[in-house]
Write an enzyme that holds these catalytic residues in place. Structure first.
Site, mmCIF file in Angstrom:
data_model
loop_
_atom_site.group_PDB
_atom_site.id
_atom_site.type_symbol
_atom_site.label_atom_id
_atom_site.label_comp_id
_atom_site.label_asym_id
_atom_site.label_seq_id
_atom_site.Cartn_x
_atom_site.Cartn_y
_atom_site.Cartn_z
ATOM 1 N N CYS A 1 3.262 -5.071 6.678
ATOM 2 C CA CYS A 1 3.032 -4.679 5.290
ATOM 3 C C CYS A 1 4.045 -4.168 4.533
ATOM 4 C CB CYS A 1 1.486 -3.805 5.161
ATOM 5 S SG CYS A 1 0.193 -4.385 5.833
ATOM 6 N N HIS B 1 0.744 -1.060 0.130
ATOM 7 C CA HIS B 1 0.004 0.026 -0.109
ATOM 8 C C HIS B 1 0.966 1.339 0.033
ATOM 9 C CE1 HIS B 1 0.892 0.996 4.197
ATOM 10 N NE2 HIS B 1 0.657 -0.499 4.447
#
Length: 409
Positions: free
Chosen positions: A206, A190
């Site tokens: 992440c 992301h």
């Protein structure tokens, strides 16, 4: 043992827009992409600003330039842009992420000629590391809502920074504007609202990209794209008749086994060469671990002209993309005193660090009575000023003091 020399000073200068940093063509027999470059810093540059402009992570530009002050480098200092990369030892399909190098590679095309797109990334911390293995892109979302995991909410609660159960799209959303959800539940590729964290172990597992990089990756990545996450601190690659070695500081408990694999691979390559491996140079590369490809063995003689692997000089950009801008002083606004110190360089460093928080907290240095004050703002109202005080305390352990507006008489 001396340091590796990678470039002479007399090389010609190139306009910075001609220097490729994200997309490269790759011949079937090659493992190395890009080219080392150099640039001279100008007043008020920081390494994070240079890194972002050239799509490098702070880890890459920092380790390639040991001894250079990250936040207050010298005006005119010549620094390396490590825009040359050895591809991970993995199938060249879909997305491959090398955690040790903190870099993502995306492969497009056929087996004879590939296009490689590459971006720096932020990865998980030691406490919450990014998982390795084979995955795929499960779904995509523009302007995602962040549903706060219970473990992260608990961490913030302990710091006195309670979070809501979800955060809508906007500047406060840590996922940024685009997200690729992976098949391993809970993990995403992301964007971010903290660009200066790219190239650091700063996430909860992440993979985090610069806002401009995730936008390109999002557009070029279909659902079901395979994603391979590896940890390879020692990379070996060939290009233009040379064997290169690239070394990174290993992540926790991965150094010994990866080093053994590297030596075994070098031994096999040396067997096929008429020349001998430069073992002293190999040791220097490993000791320095600067994350730049260095030639350690010539495997054949080139006939005719080959690719030019010399490092090049780059003209300083007219404007650095993403560099934080500081609004003008407004006497009628609220401000926060973040620090007051005797040394100007220390004050400039604190101001630069605050400026690169995400979202940005504008900060500047003002001299007063033989000392230097780090002032943040302007803020339109007392609420925003108090929010800044809270963030300074939680993120940087700085005790800010409120400065009221100057009232007109």
């Amino acid at each position: 043992m001396g340091k590796i020399k990678v470039s002479p000073w007399y090389s010609p200068s190139y306009p910075e827009e001609e220097i490729e940093r994200n997309q490269f063509l790759l011949a079937k027999e090659d493992d190395v992409i890009g080219r080392l470059s150099f640039v001279r810093l100008e007043k008020d540059d920081t390494l994070p600003d240079i890194a972002r402009h050239f799509s490098l992570g702070i880890n890459e530009i920092n380790t390639a330039n040991p001894g250079v002050d990250i936040w207050v480098p010298e005006n005119g200092e010549r620094i390396m842009l490590p825009l040359c990369f050895i591809l991970p030892d993995a199938p060249r399909k879909g997305i491959v992420i090398n955690l040790a190098a903190m870099r993502l590679f995306q492969f497009k095309g056929n087996s004879n000629f590939l296009t490689v797109l590459t971006y720096p990334v932020g990865i998980g911390t030691s406490e919450r590391p990014t998982p390795m293995g084979q995955m795929y892109v499960y779904r995509k979302m523009a302007r995602p809502t962040w549903h706060v995991p219970a473990s992260i909410a608990e961490d913030h609660r302990k710091k006195g920074d309670p979070l809501p159960s979800f955060i809508l799209p906007g500047p406060e959303n840590p996922l940024g504007e685009y997200a690729l959800y992976l098949s391993k539940s809970g993990y995403l590729i992301h964007g971010t609202n903290k660009p200066s964290s790219i190239g650091l172990k700063a996430t909860n597992g992440c993979i985090r990209l610069y806002p401009e990089d995730i936008k390109m990756l999002f557009k070029s990545t279909p659902v079901k794209t395979p994603v391979s996450i590896v940890n390879q601190p020692y990379l070996i690659g060939q290009r233009n008749g040379l064997v290169y070695l690239e070394a990174h500081v290993p992540l926790e408990d991965s150094g010994a086994s990866e080093l053994e694999k590297m030596y075994a691979k070098l031994k096999n390559i040396e067997k096929k060469s008429v020349n001998t491996l430069d073992r002293k140079k190999v040791q220097v590369v490993l000791n320095e671990a600067r994350g730049i490809p260095v030639p350690i063995l010539e495997i054949r003689k080139e006939s005719g002209e080959g690719a030019d692997d010399e490092a090049i000089e780059v003209e300083h950009p007219v404007k650095l993309y993403g560099k934080p801008e500081i609004p003008e002083l407004k006497m009628e606004s609220w401000y926060v005193l973040a620090a007051q110190m005797q040394d100007k360089i220390d004050a400039l460093r604190i101001a630069a660090i605050i400026n690169h928080q995400g979202p940005q907290i504008p900060a500047r240095v003002i001299s007063k009575n033989d000392s230097y004050r780090v002032i943040t703002g302007p803020f339109n109202d007392i609420g925003k000023a108090r929010d800044a005080i809270k963030r300074l305390k939680i993120d940087l352990e700085i005790d800010g003091k409120l400065i009221e507006p100057v009232r007109k008489k």
